[in-house]
Each structure stands twice: as C-alpha cells, then as structure tokens.
Scaffold this active site. Structure first.
Site, PDB file in Angstrom:
ATOM      1  N   LYS A   3       0.854  -1.192   0.000  1.00 43.81           N
ATOM      2  CA  LYS A   3       0.000   0.000   0.000  1.00 43.81           C
ATOM      3  C   LYS A   3       0.887   1.239   0.000  1.00 43.81           C
ATOM      4  O   LYS A   3       1.464   1.624   1.011  1.00 43.81           O
ATOM      5  CB  LYS A   3      -0.905   0.035   1.233  1.00 43.81           C
ATOM      6  CG  LYS A   3      -1.977   1.107   1.081  1.00 43.81           C
ATOM      7  CD  LYS A   3      -2.481   1.669   2.384  1.00 43.81           C
ATOM      8  CE  LYS A   3      -1.755   2.865   2.892  1.00 43.81           C
ATOM      9  NZ  LYS A   3      -1.776   4.083   2.063  1.00 43.81           N
ATOM     10  N   CYS A  43      13.820  10.225   6.918  1.00 48.12           N
ATOM     11  CA  CYS A  43      13.746   9.925   8.348  1.00 48.12           C
ATOM     12  C   CYS A  43      15.115  10.052   9.002  1.00 48.12           C
ATOM     13  O   CYS A  43      15.216  10.454  10.154  1.00 48.12           O
ATOM     14  CB  CYS A  43      13.173   8.532   8.561  1.00 48.12           C
ATOM     15  SG  CYS A  43      14.066   7.244   7.652  1.00 48.12           S
ATOM     16  N   GLY A  74       6.342   5.159   8.484  1.00 46.29           N
ATOM     17  CA  GLY A  74       5.622   6.436   8.445  1.00 46.29           C
ATOM     18  C   GLY A  74       5.845   7.178   9.754  1.00 46.29           C
ATOM     19  O   GLY A  74       6.830   6.939  10.464  1.00 46.29           O
ATOM     20  N   SER A  75       4.921   8.044  10.079  1.00 51.42           N
ATOM     21  CA  SER A  75       5.095   8.877  11.270  1.00 51.42           C
ATOM     22  C   SER A  75       4.794   8.089  12.550  1.00 51.42           C
ATOM     23  O   SER A  75       4.070   7.082  12.521  1.00 51.42           O
ATOM     24  CB  SER A  75       4.160  10.088  11.183  1.00 51.42           C
ATOM     25  OG  SER A  75       2.824   9.635  11.183  1.00 51.42           O
ATOM     26  N   GLU A 128       8.511   1.309  11.489  1.00 52.41           N
ATOM     27  CA  GLU A 128       9.670   2.178  11.201  1.00 52.41           C
ATOM     28  C   GLU A 128       9.135   3.593  11.189  1.00 52.41           C
ATOM     29  O   GLU A 128       8.440   3.986  10.254  1.00 52.41           O
ATOM     30  CB  GLU A 128      10.282   1.822   9.841  1.00 52.41           C
ATOM     31  CG  GLU A 128      10.762   0.388   9.699  1.00 52.41           C
ATOM     32  CD  GLU A 128      11.994   0.095  10.533  1.00 52.41           C
ATOM     33  OE1 GLU A 128      12.594   1.043  11.085  1.00 52.41           O
ATOM     34  OE2 GLU A 128      12.356  -1.086  10.636  1.00 52.41           O
ATOM     35  N   THR A 142       0.979   7.909  13.302  1.00 49.11           N
ATOM     36  CA  THR A 142       0.239   6.876  12.573  1.00 49.11           C
ATOM     37  C   THR A 142       0.666   5.489  13.036  1.00 49.11           C
ATOM     38  O   THR A 142      -0.162   4.571  13.120  1.00 49.11           O
ATOM     39  CB  THR A 142       0.460   7.020  11.047  1.00 49.11           C
ATOM     40  OG1 THR A 142       0.231   8.368  10.664  1.00 49.11           O
ATOM     41  CG2 THR A 142      -0.462   6.124  10.264  1.00 49.11           C
ATOM     42  N   GLY A 143       1.932   5.324  13.343  1.00 45.61           N
ATOM     43  CA  GLY A 143       2.428   4.024  13.819  1.00 45.61           C
ATOM     44  C   GLY A 143       1.655   3.528  15.036  1.00 45.61           C
ATOM     45  O   GLY A 143       1.338   2.338  15.158  1.00 45.61           O
TER      46      GLY A 143
HETATM   47  P1  NAD Z   1       2.195   8.952   7.560  1.00 49.26           P
HETATM   48  O1  NAD Z   1       2.308   8.278   8.871  1.00 49.26           O
HETATM   49  O2  NAD Z   1       1.266  10.095   7.433  1.00 49.26           O
HETATM   50  O3  NAD Z   1       1.764   7.928   6.414  1.00 49.26           O
HETATM   51  C1  NAD Z   1       2.494   6.751   6.157  1.00 49.26           C
HETATM   52  C2  NAD Z   1       1.577   5.727   5.503  1.00 49.26           C
HETATM   53  O4  NAD Z   1       0.565   5.333   6.421  1.00 49.26           O
HETATM   54  C3  NAD Z   1       0.843   6.211   4.261  1.00 49.26           C
HETATM   55  O5  NAD Z   1       0.833   5.173   3.311  1.00 49.26           O
HETATM   56  C4  NAD Z   1      -0.551   6.494   4.787  1.00 49.26           C
HETATM   57  O6  NAD Z   1      -1.562   6.405   3.791  1.00 49.26           O
HETATM   58  C5  NAD Z   1      -0.723   5.388   5.800  1.00 49.26           C
HETATM   59  N1  NAD Z   1      -1.707   5.641   6.852  1.00 49.26           N
HETATM   60  C6  NAD Z   1      -2.167   6.835   7.302  1.00 49.26           C
HETATM   61  N2  NAD Z   1      -3.043   6.644   8.308  1.00 49.26           N
HETATM   62  C7  NAD Z   1      -3.131   5.302   8.504  1.00 49.26           C
HETATM   63  C8  NAD Z   1      -3.855   4.481   9.418  1.00 49.26           C
HETATM   64  N3  NAD Z   1      -4.655   5.001  10.344  1.00 49.26           N
HETATM   65  N4  NAD Z   1      -3.712   3.136   9.331  1.00 49.26           N
HETATM   66  C9  NAD Z   1      -2.868   2.592   8.417  1.00 49.26           C
HETATM   67  N5  NAD Z   1      -2.154   3.317   7.522  1.00 49.26           N
HETATM   68  C10 NAD Z   1      -2.284   4.667   7.570  1.00 49.26           C
HETATM   69  O7  NAD Z   1       3.699   9.376   7.170  1.00 49.26           O
HETATM   70  P2  NAD Z   1       4.186  10.237   5.936  1.00 49.26           P
HETATM   71  O8  NAD Z   1       3.841  11.662   6.162  1.00 49.26           O
HETATM   72  O9  NAD Z   1       3.755   9.567   4.684  1.00 49.26           O
HETATM   73  O10 NAD Z   1       5.780  10.038   6.062  1.00 49.26           O
HETATM   74  C11 NAD Z   1       6.619  10.860   6.831  1.00 49.26           C
HETATM   75  C12 NAD Z   1       7.003  10.172   8.125  1.00 49.26           C
HETATM   76  O11 NAD Z   1       7.567   8.901   7.856  1.00 49.26           O
HETATM   77  C13 NAD Z   1       8.093  10.935   8.886  1.00 49.26           C
HETATM   78  O12 NAD Z   1       7.766  10.950  10.248  1.00 49.26           O
HETATM   79  C14 NAD Z   1       9.348  10.107   8.660  1.00 49.26           C
HETATM   80  O13 NAD Z   1      10.352  10.235   9.638  1.00 49.26           O
HETATM   81  C15 NAD Z   1       8.770   8.735   8.603  1.00 49.26           C
HETATM   82  N6  NAD Z   1       9.680   7.811   7.921  1.00 49.26           N
HETATM   83  C16 NAD Z   1      10.305   6.854   8.665  1.00 49.26           C
HETATM   84  C17 NAD Z   1      11.207   6.002   8.062  1.00 49.26           C
HETATM   85  C18 NAD Z   1      11.923   4.932   8.846  1.00 49.26           C
HETATM   86  O14 NAD Z   1      12.499   4.058   8.237  1.00 49.26           O
HETATM   87  N7  NAD Z   1      11.899   4.965  10.167  1.00 49.26           N
HETATM   88  C19 NAD Z   1      11.451   6.114   6.684  1.00 49.26           C
HETATM   89  C20 NAD Z   1      10.790   7.097   5.967  1.00 49.26           C
HETATM   90  C21 NAD Z   1       9.894   7.945   6.597  1.00 49.26           C
END
Ligand code: NAD
Length: 485
Positions: A179, A286, A230-231, A252, A234-235
């Site tokens: 996804k 990140c 992701g963030s 992550e 959201t995690g």
């Molecule tokens: P985000 O958390 O907004 O979204 C990430 C993904 O989660 C997207 O595909 C989104 O559609 C999905 N999502 C959103 N709400 C959800 C839910 N309730 N249930 C399941 N999935 C959902 O993050 P973003 O703005 O796309 O990315 C930026 C963040 O990602 C930053 O905080 C960055 O540090 C982090 N990041 C971490 C790593 C790592 O390896 N640790 C790598 C890249 C980015």
C-alpha cells in the site's frame, strides 16, 4: 511513454491496482500534483473494501504454494523482478522524480539502491539454528512464514521502502500487499504491474487508495503481518488496530537525528558531508541530520562554512539535472513546514541562512519550494529542536560539555539514528555507543546497506527492516524437538 524491452513492456501513463495478477480499475479515482510544478498527475485507483477482500483472499490462496517453493526459487523470482525493473529504469526514474519531487540524481540514487537491495536480499538466508544436539535429542529453531503480509509506506522513498519490505516478505515465503502513500502511489502501482509479469498470481499485489485504505488493511483478519513505515503518530494507530487480531507488526517511524561534532573534527571534511546530510531530499528523510550539535570552540567557523556550503546546493524542480534537492513533496507537508518558517520571527530565532525573505525557487508561482534554512543556536526547548521538521530547515546548536551533549542528544522521544564526528575515532565510538538510537555512526550518517538491519528505539519504531534480522520479522520462530528414542 512506454518501455520497449521485450517481455517487460509497460505503459507509464495509465495506472491500475494489481489484484491476483489482474490489472483492475475502480469506480472512483484520484490524482496527485507534481510537487515541482503543481501540474496534475494521472488518475489512480481508489481501492474499496471489496478490493481489499479480494487481494487478501488471493494472497491467502497463493501462500500455501509460494511457501513450499524452495527459497532459491523465490530468490530467482526476486532477481527476475530486479531485471524487469532495470529494463524500465529510465521511465521509473522520470516517474519517481515527478511524483516525489526528486531531482534526477536523487531519483536515480533511490532506484539504484532499491535494485541493489532486491539483488542483495535475494542472496540472504535465515539459518535454521541447532540449539541442542545430544545423543538423546536435537532441538533446533527454524523460521516459518506468516501468511499475507502488508507493507504500508510513506511518500519520501516510495520505491526503496516498499521494495525493502517486499523482498524480505516474499523471500521468506509470505505473500505481500503493497500500500503506497496516497501522496506517491505511481511507481508502486507500476511495480505491481511489473510484478504480475514475474510472480505467480496473488504473490505480489499493489493497492492504491485514499486515507481509508490503510485502516482497512490493518483491521483485516486475513492479514498476518503489517510492516509500516511512516510517522510515529500513525504508527501508534497501526499498532492499536493490529492488536485486535494479534497481527505481527514492524514499525519504522519518525526520527530527529542528532549529529555531534567534536572540537577536533576536520571542518573541510565534515562540513560538506553534514551539509548534504541535513538537506538531502529537502530534509524529508527519516535519517536526515535534524539536530547539529557543534563544539563551542569550532562553532563559529563551522557555521560560516556550513552556510557557504549549503548555498552551493542547487534547489530546483525534478526536471533540472543539476539540482541537488527539490520541493517539499505535497501541499499538506508544505503548509506544516511553512509553519516552522513562520515561527522564525515569532520565536526570535537567529537565521544563519534562508528564511522566507530571500531569493530562490520559493518565489516561483508554482511548486512547493522552501529555501534551505539554518537556525543559529535556538533554545533546546524550541519547536525546531524538539519536533521532526521533515523539511529543509535545520538547527545548529552549541555544546561544551561531553556528558551534557550526550544528554541533550538523547533528550528526545525519537531514537532513529545519531552520529559523532571526530578525528579521534575511538573516542567518537565511545560517545556514539552512549546515544539512544537504532543506528549510530562515527564520521557518517544515513549510511545503510541491504544486509544491515535498521530500526528505531523509543518512538522511532519497533522491530527492524532489512538484513537477516529484518527477514526474521516476516517469520514465526518454530522450535523443533526430535527425540532419538
Ligand atoms: P504517515 O504516517 O502520514 O503515512 C504513512 C503511511 O501510512 C501512508 O501510506 C498512509 O496512507 C498510511 N496511513 C495513514 N493513516 C493510517 C492508518 N490510520 N492506518 C494505516 N495506515 C495509515 O507518514 P508520511 O507523512 O507519509 O511520512 C513521513 C514520516 O515517515 C516521517 O515521520 C518520517 O520520519 C517517517 N519515515 C520513517 C522512516 C523509517 O524508516 N523509520 C522512513 C521514511 C519515513
């Protein structure tokens, strides 16, 4: 545009979900804007609950045969997938550049790393370990696949982060639903189409959707594991949703990486490296350096040289071959990061470079550009130090006491990466080992390899991706006892 390599021909103008190796359409579609120009990109599907159900069913049906194939055969599929991507590389680079706002060299770098990742991971194996061997019995631990895995990824590395989950999931015998982020779904959808030419039906599927799709996948009882990048906010939602059906989860999450520069660091060497590491992909990585702690004895010289170096980094749209970095990826992120720029005057931060006042691509009518900005020694409690900006703005902070700078670097809920920069490597390593982060480096940062696991401490994550440790995250350990009667 269309690739012409026989066998792996793709049309890069229309986009479908891939379910059970069938390219499917949805009643509703949506599109994103090219962040460099704000020109609309093509329509993409908005998957429904029915699409999710169909993909999970297909993944479950494919699982029993896929897990029984010898691992070398699964690895050969990954190699063929890498070949197929390579055959379309120029088109993928252009597509990735347009959707993610990545200048050509940055898009090529992501693709090269992603391809290397596929090929290197295909060579890894999770060993079965004999824990006890005696005359009476053997006890060993093997690693068995989980079932249907889901990879949820963000928009900043739309290809690498997806492939880096997919390869480990498939190699260990799981099936996989990818996804992508609604902000960057294009490359993933094309990779799904390409996967349909390589993998058996149901093994690799890609679903694009809106904000409802992630929760539908994490809640689905037929999904065995969710690997999320992701963030942190959201995690936490993903983990809560997965708890209901006890899914395995890897998270992550966000970072706020500190780099500590020691008094003996050679400025001519470290300034260009740290300057690039802070502004790579406009701070939207990140593991970009997000807090620079520089010893007081070299602070002024460091800051002067850093400003001079960052001025040489060209910021421009994805089409500019000379650009080092591009725009912020989407309008929501642009608005968020602009809020930090607005705080400059409000909070009285000293600006060493940038801000919204000067010249630069942010003056253009179109494109989500924000100028590279360096804040000079703001208070530790300020937003720019405490929060992950995820944009081209970075604070430089002064330190003089070793124990204190370690405390300040660790004074964060984030713990993704951290680094120490010094001519005295042994001392730097001693300091680095005191930092609370999933990865620590000496004299580098954001150095990654497919066989080295990475993950976050504290609110930066749970579990790891990549390497044999990452592959184990796609498995259940199984203890096997054999009594020799
Ligand atoms: P985000 O958390 O907004 O979204 C990430 C993904 O989660 C997207 O595909 C989104 O559609 C999905 N999502 C959103 N709400 C959800 C839910 N309730 N249930 C399941 N999935 C959902 O993050 P973003 O703005 O796309 O990315 C930026 C963040 O990602 C930053 O905080 C960055 O540090 C982090 N990041 C971490 C790593 C790592 O390896 N640790 C790598 C890249 C980015």
């Amino acid at each position: 545009m269309a690739s012409t390599t026989p066998g792996y021909t793709l049309d890069f103008d229309t986009f479908h979900n891939t379910i059970n190796n069938v390219l499917t359409r949805t009643q509703t579609t949506r599109h994103t804007l090219d962040p460099s120009t704000e020109v609309p990109l093509p329509e993409v599907p908005v998957a429904t609950q029915d699409d999710v159900d169909a993909a999970v069913r297909a993944g479950q049906a494919a699982f029993s045969a896929w897990r029984e194939r010898p691992v070398d055969e699964r690895a050969a599929h990954l190699e063929r997938f890498a070949d197929a991507i390579e055959a379309n590389l120029a088109d993928f680079a252009a597509l990735l550049g347009r959707e993610a706002g990545k200048p050509v060299q940055a898009a090529n770098m992501e693709l090269a790393f992603a391809l290397g990742h596929l090929r290197a991971t295909a060579k890894l194996r999770v060993p079965e370990v004999v824990v006890e061997e005696s005359e009476e019995r053997t006890a060993s631990v093997r690693y068995v696949p989980l079932g249907v895995g889901v990879g949820i990824v963000p928009w900043n590395f739309p290809v690498l982060l997806g492939l880096g989950k997919l390869d480990a999931a498939l190699l260990t015998g799981n099936t996989f639903i990818w996804k992508p982020s609604p902000f960057a779904p294009y490359s993933a959808l094309k990779l799904g189409e390409l996967g349909a030419l390589v993998f058996p039906p149901g093994v690799l599927q890609v679903l694009s959707g809106d904000d409802g799709l992630g929760p539908q996948l994490t809640a689905h009882p037929g999904v065995a594991k969710v690997s999320f990048t992701g963030s942190s906010a959201t995690g936490k939602k993903v983990m809560a949703s997965c708890a209901a059906t006890l899914k395995r989860v890897t998270l992550e999450l966000g970072g706020n990486d500190a780099a500590i520069v020691c008094p003996d660091a050679d400025l001519a060497t470290v300034v260009p490296k740290l300057g690039a590491l802070a502004f790579l992909h406009s701070g939207q990585i990140c593991m970009d350096v997000k807090r620079l702690y520089v010893h007081a004895s070299i602070y002024d010289a460091f800051l002067t040289q850093l400003v001079a170096f960052v001025k040489t980094l060209k910021m421009a749209g994805a089409g500019d071959p000379d650009a080092f970095t591009g725009p912020v990826q989407n309008s929501a992120q642009y608005a968020r990061v602009r809020g930090l720029y607005a705080d400059i005057a409000e909070q009285n931060w000293a600006v060493a470079l940038g801000g919204l006042g000067g010249e630069g691509p942010h003056r253009q009518a179109k494109g989500y550009f924000l100028p590279p900005t360096i804040i000079d020694n703001p208070p530790d409690a300020s937003r720019i130090v405490v929060e992950e900006p995820f944009g081209p703005i970075v604070p430089v902070l002064k330190w003089s006491d070793e124990a204190d700078v370690v405390r300040r670097a660790n004074d964060s809920m984030m713990g993704l990466g951290a680094s120490v920069w010094s001519a005295d490597v042994a001392n730097a390593e001693r300091l680095a080992r005191r930092l609370e982060a999933g990865t620590v480096w000496v004299n580098s940062h954001f150095e990654l390899a497919p066989h080295v696991p990475f993950g976050g401490h504290k609110w930066s994550g749970i579990g790891v991706d990549w390497g044999v440790e990452g592959m184990k995250g796609w498995c259940n350990p199984q203890a096997v006892w054999v009594r020799k009667l």
